[in-house]
Design a protein around this motif. Structure first.
Motif, short mmCIF file in Angstrom:
data_model
loop_
_atom_site.label_atom_id
_atom_site.label_comp_id
_atom_site.label_asym_id
_atom_site.label_seq_id
_atom_site.Cartn_x
_atom_site.Cartn_y
_atom_site.Cartn_z
N LEU A 362 0.82 -1.20 0.00
CA LEU A 362 0.00 0.00 0.00
C LEU A 362 0.86 1.26 0.00
CD1 LEU A 362 -2.71 1.49 0.42
CD2 LEU A 362 -2.43 1.09 2.87
N TYR A 363 1.84 1.31 0.90
CA TYR A 363 2.66 2.52 1.04
C TYR A 363 3.40 2.83 -0.26
CZ TYR A 363 6.36 5.64 2.58
OH TYR A 363 7.22 6.71 2.68
N LEU A 364 4.09 1.84 -0.82
CA LEU A 364 4.89 2.10 -2.01
C LEU A 364 4.02 2.37 -3.23
CD1 LEU A 364 7.69 2.33 -3.20
CD2 LEU A 364 7.67 -0.12 -3.65
N SER A 365 2.89 1.69 -3.34
CA SER A 365 2.00 1.91 -4.48
C SER A 365 1.52 3.36 -4.52
CB SER A 365 0.79 0.97 -4.41
OG SER A 365 1.19 -0.38 -4.54
N VAL A 366 1.14 3.88 -3.37
CA VAL A 366 0.69 5.28 -3.32
C VAL A 366 1.86 6.23 -3.58
CG1 VAL A 366 -0.41 7.04 -1.91
CG2 VAL A 366 -1.16 4.66 -1.73
N ALA A 367 3.02 5.91 -3.02
CA ALA A 367 4.18 6.81 -3.13
C ALA A 367 4.67 6.95 -4.57
CB ALA A 367 5.31 6.31 -2.25
N ILE A 368 4.58 5.89 -5.36
CA ILE A 368 5.09 5.96 -6.74
C ILE A 368 3.98 6.14 -7.76
CG2 ILE A 368 7.08 4.55 -6.13
CD1 ILE A 368 5.79 2.20 -7.54
N ASN A 369 2.80 6.53 -7.30
CA ASN A 369 1.65 6.68 -8.21
C ASN A 369 1.58 8.07 -8.83
OD1 ASN A 369 -0.69 5.36 -9.32
ND2 ASN A 369 -1.96 6.70 -8.05
N ALA A 370 2.65 8.84 -8.74
CA ALA A 370 2.64 10.23 -9.18
C ALA A 370 2.27 10.37 -10.66
CB ALA A 370 4.00 10.88 -8.93
N ASN A 371 2.84 9.51 -11.51
CA ASN A 371 2.63 9.67 -12.94
C ASN A 371 1.22 9.29 -13.38
OD1 ASN A 371 5.85 8.43 -12.87
ND2 ASN A 371 5.45 10.47 -13.67
N LEU A 418 -10.25 3.99 4.05
CA LEU A 418 -11.54 4.62 3.76
C LEU A 418 -11.37 5.85 2.87
CD1 LEU A 418 -13.42 4.41 7.19
CD2 LEU A 418 -13.77 3.01 5.15
N LEU A 419 -10.32 6.64 3.13
CA LEU A 419 -10.10 7.84 2.32
C LEU A 419 -9.77 7.48 0.88
CD1 LEU A 419 -8.07 10.17 4.74
CD2 LEU A 419 -10.50 10.21 4.20
N PHE A 420 -8.99 6.41 0.67
CA PHE A 420 -8.68 5.99 -0.70
C PHE A 420 -9.94 5.55 -1.45
CE2 PHE A 420 -4.33 4.92 1.09
CZ PHE A 420 -3.75 6.06 0.55
N LEU A 421 -10.85 4.89 -0.75
CA LEU A 421 -12.10 4.46 -1.40
C LEU A 421 -13.02 5.66 -1.65
CD1 LEU A 421 -12.83 1.17 0.58
CD2 LEU A 421 -11.91 1.40 -1.73
N LEU A 422 -13.04 6.62 -0.74
CA LEU A 422 -13.88 7.81 -0.93
C LEU A 422 -13.41 8.63 -2.13
CD1 LEU A 422 -14.41 9.05 2.75
CD2 LEU A 422 -16.12 8.05 1.21
N PHE A 502 -5.73 0.03 -3.08
CA PHE A 502 -5.20 0.75 -1.92
C PHE A 502 -6.14 0.62 -0.72
CE2 PHE A 502 -3.20 3.98 -5.08
CZ PHE A 502 -2.26 3.03 -5.45
N GLY A 503 -7.40 0.92 -0.94
CA GLY A 503 -8.37 0.92 0.15
C GLY A 503 -8.55 -0.45 0.78
N CYS A 504 -8.70 -1.48 -0.04
CA CYS A 504 -8.92 -2.83 0.48
C CYS A 504 -7.69 -3.35 1.23
CB CYS A 504 -9.28 -3.77 -0.66
SG CYS A 504 -10.91 -3.44 -1.39
#
Length: 557
Positions: A362-371, A418-422, A502-504
């Protein structure tokens, strides 16, 4: 005989926290500062660049008038027309890095000649080695090879740290890491870069696991939460610096060299820090431990209530010597069986790997999702993610002294999920709200992730702490391996796949925390027996307070 580690924690409490711990802390800070460029730097090091393909007889050596010129479309494979220049062989493209918008021959059938838009980046891994069209599937490899290296490093790092000592493991790792970074930044071969990425992951773990264990093992119980959380700040600051360096340099090789320059300061410092006295005692090396602790008393200007020799003698008796364990394969197997027979240790061994896998992914997926989230300004995304990481540590640090580890880790992951799902429910016209939800979710996940670096080592007894911490790191590395596929490949299937994943992952991970024991304000156990005794006492006396009181600690000495 006391075997639960209270005696050593009481000694640390008397020694206090001062000049003696400074070299180890500085080394830990510098090691942590080297991770962002390799772990979360892919949005800047291997960020996609808009491109335009053409055939040899269609090359236009003119300056494109607009970004629409770069359509990111590959050509249908076809035979070159008569008189066209022969394409370069595929294995020679590694020697032809991109240079601005100058047309470059690639040797690919679907893109014989390519031009890149340099308005955002001047050069990245993707543009230098032409990882587009039929080579697009190679894009995740740059990120993935580092995480593969982390997997091997987790295996070797735990063993080396427990076998050779925390200090020697870090010293060897620093020397190798400097050579790896220089080779990666100077050699123009994609295959070689991937090999060096693996080596970078190995050396990082061989440095991080031992030095982190050393820092925690040298910290008094009452300071452990504060120190463990604040040691994450250099990583967060380095992410922000990475964004600034990337914005100024725009070339992946220059970014990497500048970000890794602090390693040159790290090299001499590793020879000034002391070995973990706790580990030395665990190995039966009383004389060396005595020298380290005498230095600690002198540097921290501490006053012991009883002679150090008598205290050490009691500590040596409370620790098993190396000859008692690990001398043969059968002894190692018996040790493993003993851990699996212990209910509390069995739960830790089964639950923590799943938690670390989900949290790391989860952490790395969000961190490198910039592009994917904001491809026009990846520097802002990286900078904000570093700011959220910093804010998370500053927010969670005071909370860690009042709330339990399980509440912080589990609550942060659940709320972040929850925030990622929202975010999926917000329309594109409210893009600012999407930013708030994504960055808010990342803040919560980053805070729980940092707390887990304090919580993880506390769960394992000293005799296997380095290997136990390496084991959960290893499972977290498998989560890191999965992250590039989420951000590079799965996101192409449906636009909502990333946020749902991410959320799940966050919510499922949070549900594992009630199964683990709480460790806040409790001394770190030294043996499996101490861990089982602590569980038995809690079951026999549900209302018993087990937090370590400073006065009672000092009275034991």
């Amino acid at each position: 005989m006391n075997t639960d580690g209270d005696d050593f924690d009481a000694l640390l409490s008397t020694l206090g926290y001062g000049r003696w711990q400074v070299p180890g802390v500085v080394v830990t800070l510098l090691v942590a500062s080297q991770i962002p460029a390799q772990l979360v730097g892919s949005p800047l090091l291997s960020g996609p660049m808009p491109f335009r393909c053409s055939r040899d007889n269609e090359v236009e050596f003119t300056e494109p008038s607009s970004t629409a010129y770069f359509n990111n479309e590959c050509l249908s494979p076809a035979s070159p027309p008569p008189g066209a220049a022969r394409p370069l062989p595929p294995n020679s493209t590694e020697l032809f890095p991109s240079n601005g918008t100058q047309p470059l021959r690639t040797g690919m059938e679907s893109c014989p000649v390519i031009e890149y838009d340099t308005s955002i980046f001047t050069s990245t891994i993707i543009s230098e080695f032409h990882l587009v069209c039929e080579r697009e599937s190679l894009q995740p490899l740059f990120q993935m090879m580092y995480t593969v290296g982390i997997i091997f490093g987790s295996l070797f790092g735990g063993y080396i740290g427990d076998k050779w000592g925390r200090r020697r493991a870090v010293q060897g790792g620093v020397v190798v890491y400097i050579a790896v970074v220089l080779a990666m930044a100077l050699v123009p071969s994609f295959v070689f870069v991937l090999v060096m990425r693996v080596m970078a992951g190995v050396t990082h773990q061989c440095m991080l696991i031992p030095v982190w264990s050393l820092a925690m093992e040298s910290t008094p119980t009452r300071h452990r939460s504060l120190v463990g959380m604040l040691l994450g700040l250099p990583y967060s600051f380095s992410v922000i610096c990475l964004a600034g360096i990337g914005y100024l340099m725009r070339r992946w090789r220059s970014i990497m060299l500048i970000c890794c320059a602090p390693t040159l300061v790290l090299l001499p410092l590793v020879f000034f820090m002391d070995e973990s006295a706790r580990w030395l005692l665990q190995q039966g090396r009383k004389e060396e431990a005595a020298r380290v602790l005498e230095k600690a008393v002198r540097m921290n200007k501490a006053t012991l209530s009883s002679p150090l020799d008598s205290t050490l003698e009691k500590l040596v008796q409370a620790h098993s010597t190396p000859g008692d364990r690990g001398s043969s394969l059968s002894a190692s197997l018996e040790q493993v069986k003993a851990y699996l027979r212990s209910p509390v240790m069995r739960t830790i061994i089964l639950v923590t790997p799943l938690l670390w896998f989900l949290q790391s992914c989860l952490y790395l997926s969000v961190a490198i999702n910039a592009n994917n989230f904001n491809s026009s300004n990846p520097f802002l995304y990286v900078c904000l993610s570093g700011s959220m990481d910093t804010s998370a540590i500053l927010l969670m640090t005071p909370l860690s002294t009042r709330l339990g580890r399980r509440v912080i880790v589990g609550g942060g992951m659940f709320a972040g999920g929850l925030l990622f799902l929202l975010e999926l429910l917000v329309s594109e016209e409210y893009f600012w709200l999407k930013w708030v939800l994504v960055m808010g979710g990342f803040l919560l996940v980053a805070g729980s992730f940092q707390m887990n670096y304090v919580y993880g080592p506390e769960l394992f007894p000293t005799e296997i702490r380095n290997r136990g911490f390496a084991f959960v790191n290893l499972m977290g590395c498998f989560g890191f391996v999965c992250a590039p596929f989420i951000t590079y490949r799965l996101v192409l299937i449906r636009w909502w796949v990333a946020s749902v994943t991410f959320g799940c992952a966050a919510i499922v991970g949070s549900l594992t925390l009630p199964l683990l024991p709480e460790t806040r304000n409790r001394s770190m156990p030294d043996t499996l027996q101490a861990l089982d005794e602590r569980r038995s006492k809690r079951k026999g006396n549900p209302g018993e307070t087990v937090c370590v009181n400073n006065e009672s600690e000092e009275s034991r000495l």
